[in-house]
Design a protein around this motif. Structure first.
Motif, PDB file in Angstrom:
ATOM      1  N   TRP A 128       0.836  -1.211   0.000  1.00 35.21           N
ATOM      2  CA  TRP A 128       0.000   0.000   0.000  1.00 35.21           C
ATOM      3  C   TRP A 128       0.867   1.257   0.000  1.00 35.21           C
ATOM      4  O   TRP A 128       0.636   2.180  -0.786  1.00 35.21           O
ATOM      5  N   ASP A 129       1.875   1.298   0.868  1.00 33.55           N
ATOM      6  CA  ASP A 129       2.736   2.480   0.970  1.00 33.55           C
ATOM      7  C   ASP A 129       3.522   2.715  -0.320  1.00 33.55           C
ATOM      8  O   ASP A 129       3.836   3.858  -0.661  1.00 33.55           O
ATOM      9  N   GLU A 177     -11.010   0.709   0.242  1.00 31.98           N
ATOM     10  CA  GLU A 177      -9.862   1.468  -0.266  1.00 31.98           C
ATOM     11  C   GLU A 177      -8.838   0.567  -0.961  1.00 31.98           C
ATOM     12  O   GLU A 177      -8.056   1.050  -1.797  1.00 31.98           O
ATOM     13  N   TRP A 178      -8.829  -0.721  -0.624  1.00 33.46           N
ATOM     14  CA  TRP A 178      -7.901  -1.643  -1.308  1.00 33.46           C
ATOM     15  C   TRP A 178      -8.163  -1.672  -2.814  1.00 33.46           C
ATOM     16  O   TRP A 178      -7.272  -1.962  -3.607  1.00 33.46           O
ATOM     17  N   GLY A 179      -9.389  -1.349  -3.204  1.00 36.99           N
ATOM     18  CA  GLY A 179      -9.711  -1.309  -4.629  1.00 36.99           C
ATOM     19  C   GLY A 179      -8.946  -0.241  -5.375  1.00 36.99           C
ATOM     20  O   GLY A 179      -8.783  -0.327  -6.603  1.00 36.99           O
ATOM     21  N   GLU A 180      -8.450   0.754  -4.659  1.00 36.78           N
ATOM     22  CA  GLU A 180      -7.690   1.827  -5.301  1.00 36.78           C
ATOM     23  C   GLU A 180      -6.366   1.329  -5.882  1.00 36.78           C
ATOM     24  O   GLU A 180      -5.792   1.981  -6.768  1.00 36.78           O
ATOM     25  N   ILE A 181      -5.876   0.216  -5.363  1.00 35.18           N
ATOM     26  CA  ILE A 181      -4.618  -0.329  -5.922  1.00 35.18           C
ATOM     27  C   ILE A 181      -4.863  -1.672  -6.615  1.00 35.18           C
ATOM     28  O   ILE A 181      -3.934  -2.447  -6.842  1.00 35.18           O
ATOM     29  N   GLY A 182      -6.151  -1.949  -6.947  1.00 28.42           N
ATOM     30  CA  GLY A 182      -6.431  -3.088  -7.817  1.00 28.42           C
ATOM     31  C   GLY A 182      -7.041  -4.314  -7.193  1.00 28.42           C
ATOM     32  O   GLY A 182      -7.345  -5.272  -7.911  1.00 28.42           O
ATOM     33  N   PHE A 183      -7.231  -4.333  -5.871  1.00 27.48           N
ATOM     34  CA  PHE A 183      -7.843  -5.501  -5.252  1.00 27.48           C
ATOM     35  C   PHE A 183      -9.342  -5.519  -5.509  1.00 27.48           C
ATOM     36  O   PHE A 183      -9.975  -4.478  -5.743  1.00 27.48           O
ATOM     37  N   ARG A 218       0.633   3.851  -2.867  1.00 21.57           N
ATOM     38  CA  ARG A 218      -0.089   5.060  -2.432  1.00 21.57           C
ATOM     39  C   ARG A 218       0.751   5.800  -1.385  1.00 21.57           C
ATOM     40  O   ARG A 218       0.362   5.921  -0.218  1.00 21.57           O
ATOM     41  N   PRO A 219       1.919   6.278  -1.791  1.00 25.73           N
ATOM     42  CA  PRO A 219       2.814   6.930  -0.812  1.00 25.73           C
ATOM     43  C   PRO A 219       2.161   8.153  -0.168  1.00 25.73           C
ATOM     44  O   PRO A 219       1.573   8.989  -0.853  1.00 25.73           O
ATOM     45  N   GLY A 220       2.254   8.206   1.145  1.00 26.47           N
ATOM     46  CA  GLY A 220       1.721   9.355   1.871  1.00 26.47           C
ATOM     47  C   GLY A 220       0.228   9.316   2.105  1.00 26.47           C
ATOM     48  O   GLY A 220      -0.319  10.243   2.713  1.00 26.47           O
ATOM     49  N   VAL A 221      -0.458   8.268   1.638  1.00 26.16           N
ATOM     50  CA  VAL A 221      -1.912   8.167   1.800  1.00 26.16           C
ATOM     51  C   VAL A 221      -2.221   7.086   2.825  1.00 26.16           C
ATOM     52  O   VAL A 221      -1.813   5.928   2.660  1.00 26.16           O
ATOM     53  N   ARG A 222      -2.940   7.422   3.860  1.00 23.55           N
ATOM     54  CA  ARG A 222      -3.303   6.457   4.901  1.00 23.55           C
ATOM     55  C   ARG A 222      -4.710   5.926   4.640  1.00 23.55           C
ATOM     56  O   ARG A 222      -5.616   6.666   4.250  1.00 23.55           O
ATOM     57  N   GLY A 226      -4.554 -18.457  -4.978  1.00 23.65           N
ATOM     58  CA  GLY A 226      -3.852 -19.414  -5.827  1.00 23.65           C
ATOM     59  C   GLY A 226      -2.387 -19.625  -5.474  1.00 23.65           C
ATOM     60  O   GLY A 226      -1.905 -20.756  -5.445  1.00 23.65           O
ATOM     61  N   MET A 227      -1.664 -18.534  -5.171  1.00 22.28           N
ATOM     62  CA  MET A 227      -0.220 -18.632  -4.967  1.00 22.28           C
ATOM     63  C   MET A 227       0.218 -18.235  -3.566  1.00 22.28           C
ATOM     64  O   MET A 227       1.409 -18.179  -3.279  1.00 22.28           O
ATOM     65  N   GLY A 228      -0.735 -17.955  -2.682  1.00 20.23           N
ATOM     66  CA  GLY A 228      -0.399 -17.677  -1.296  1.00 20.23           C
ATOM     67  C   GLY A 228       0.526 -16.481  -1.114  1.00 20.23           C
ATOM     68  O   GLY A 228       0.512 -15.527  -1.896  1.00 20.23           O
ATOM     69  N   ARG A 229       1.342 -16.555  -0.064  1.00 26.75           N
ATOM     70  CA  ARG A 229       2.203 -15.423   0.280  1.00 26.75           C
ATOM     71  C   ARG A 229       3.295 -15.193  -0.758  1.00 26.75           C
ATOM     72  O   ARG A 229       3.838 -14.082  -0.854  1.00 26.75           O
ATOM     73  N   LEU A 230       3.613 -16.215  -1.537  1.00 27.78           N
ATOM     74  CA  LEU A 230       4.592 -16.048  -2.614  1.00 27.78           C
ATOM     75  C   LEU A 230       4.135 -14.962  -3.575  1.00 27.78           C
ATOM     76  O   LEU A 230       4.929 -14.113  -3.993  1.00 27.78           O
ATOM     77  N   ALA A 231       2.845 -14.964  -3.940  1.00 27.30           N
ATOM     78  CA  ALA A 231       2.326 -13.949  -4.860  1.00 27.30           C
ATOM     79  C   ALA A 231       2.420 -12.560  -4.253  1.00 27.30           C
ATOM     80  O   ALA A 231       2.762 -11.594  -4.951  1.00 27.30           O
ATOM     81  N   LEU A 232       2.135 -12.440  -2.952  1.00 27.20           N
ATOM     82  CA  LEU A 232       2.214 -11.133  -2.293  1.00 27.20           C
ATOM     83  C   LEU A 232       3.639 -10.609  -2.301  1.00 27.20           C
ATOM     84  O   LEU A 232       3.883  -9.427  -2.592  1.00 27.20           O
ATOM     85  N   LEU A 233       4.614 -11.452  -2.003  1.00 25.59           N
ATOM     86  CA  LEU A 233       6.013 -11.017  -1.997  1.00 25.59           C
ATOM     87  C   LEU A 233       6.480 -10.629  -3.407  1.00 25.59           C
ATOM     88  O   LEU A 233       7.212  -9.661  -3.575  1.00 25.59           O
ATOM     89  N   GLN A 234       6.045 -11.395  -4.397  1.00 30.47           N
ATOM     90  CA  GLN A 234       6.422 -11.054  -5.783  1.00 30.47           C
ATOM     91  C   GLN A 234       5.817  -9.718  -6.201  1.00 30.47           C
ATOM     92  O   GLN A 234       6.488  -8.878  -6.812  1.00 30.47           O
ATOM     93  N   LEU A 235       4.534  -9.525  -5.848  1.00 33.78           N
ATOM     94  CA  LEU A 235       3.863  -8.284  -6.213  1.00 33.78           C
ATOM     95  C   LEU A 235       4.526  -7.093  -5.528  1.00 33.78           C
ATOM     96  O   LEU A 235       4.768  -6.042  -6.144  1.00 33.78           O
ATOM     97  N   THR A 236       4.849  -7.261  -4.256  1.00 33.07           N
ATOM     98  CA  THR A 236       5.508  -6.183  -3.513  1.00 33.07           C
ATOM     99  C   THR A 236       6.859  -5.850  -4.112  1.00 33.07           C
ATOM    100  O   THR A 236       7.243  -4.683  -4.250  1.00 33.07           O
ATOM    101  N   HIS A 237       7.598  -6.892  -4.500  1.00 33.87           N
ATOM    102  CA  HIS A 237       8.924  -6.691  -5.102  1.00 33.87           C
ATOM    103  C   HIS A 237       8.812  -5.971  -6.448  1.00 33.87           C
ATOM    104  O   HIS A 237       9.573  -5.025  -6.731  1.00 33.87           O
ATOM    105  N   MET A 238       7.870  -6.394  -7.278  1.00 36.08           N
ATOM    106  CA  MET A 238       7.735  -5.772  -8.603  1.00 36.08           C
ATOM    107  C   MET A 238       7.282  -4.322  -8.523  1.00 36.08           C
ATOM    108  O   MET A 238       7.595  -3.521  -9.400  1.00 36.08           O
ATOM    109  N   CYS A 239       6.547  -3.980  -7.481  1.00 35.45           N
ATOM    110  CA  CYS A 239       6.049  -2.613  -7.331  1.00 35.45           C
ATOM    111  C   CYS A 239       7.045  -1.685  -6.654  1.00 35.45           C
ATOM    112  O   CYS A 239       6.855  -0.470  -6.650  1.00 35.45           O
ATOM    113  N   SER A 240       8.087  -2.265  -6.062  1.00 39.75           N
ATOM    114  CA  SER A 240       9.038  -1.430  -5.309  1.00 39.75           C
ATOM    115  C   SER A 240      10.052  -0.763  -6.243  1.00 39.75           C
ATOM    116  O   SER A 240      10.233  -1.165  -7.368  1.00 39.75           O
TER     117      SER A 240
END
Length: 205
Positions: A157-158, A174-180, A161-165, A191-205
């Protein structure tokens, strides 16, 4: 039937080359160039096709190799549990000694060619064991369920959406604002569990 014929042809070819060169297939694979990914895959194929080593190789190298060029600095690979690495290194050393014993490779060889063979063989087996450990970690991450309050969700989220709480907390539209798709982002990782979350976080960083 065709597979059986190809196996017989391969064994005859190996025997002929051994008679003419005086070197085993693994010695020929590891002795003619610097180590690379193609050499590692060739060593794996040779071990799994060996009548003397196939059972040990299948047990030790049960995971499939990663695609060539996989980056070790990837965030998921960096999450590899520390105990897996020394254990893999110890098992790799044991298998290398077993290979040299079965194939008659002189591990104490003083000439340069013998050193090249043993060095390349160890690099190949080390790579295969490390890959197996990484794949095991990836499979474990895939099996982990993303729970509400997972720190990686806040990092995602950060990042997007930097700076937005979020005003609605963990469950919010509000999660829909970033595609959920709904109020609970955890349901999008079934489908892919926490692996998908870590990959998504990495690709967005």
């Amino acid at each position: 039937r065709r597979a059986g014929a190809m196996d017989i042809f391969r064994r005859i070819r190996k025997w002929v080359l051994r008679m003419f060169t005086g070197a085993s297939e693994l010695q020929r694979i590891c002795g003619d160039r610097l180590h690379d990914g193609a050499m590692t895959l060739a060593v794996r194929r040779s071990l799994l096709a060996s009548r003397q080593l196939a059972a040990e190789a299948r047990q030790a190298l049960s995971a499939q190799p990663l695609a060539a060029g996989a980056k070790q600095e990837n965030v998921v690979l960096a999450a590899l549990s520390e105990p897996a690495v020394p254990k893999a290194a110890q098992e790799a050393a044991q298998l290398c000694l077993r290979i040299c014993e079965v194939k008659g490779i002189d591990v104490q060889g003083r000439d340069v060619s013998a050193e090249i063979v043993t060095s390349n063989l160890r690099l190949s087996v080390d790579t295969l064991f490390y890959t197996r450990a990484v794949i095991g970690r990836l499979q474990k991450l895939r099996a982990e369920v993303v729970a509400q309050g997972d720190p990686a969700l806040d990092v995602l989220w950060d990042t997007l959406r930097p700076g937005v709480r979020r005003t609605g907390g963990a469950l919010t539209d509000e999660w829909g604002e970033i595609g959920f798709q709904g109020k609970d982002p955890c349901t999008d990782f079934r489908g892919m569990g926490r692996l998908a979350l870590l990959q998504l976080t990495h690709m967005c960083s």
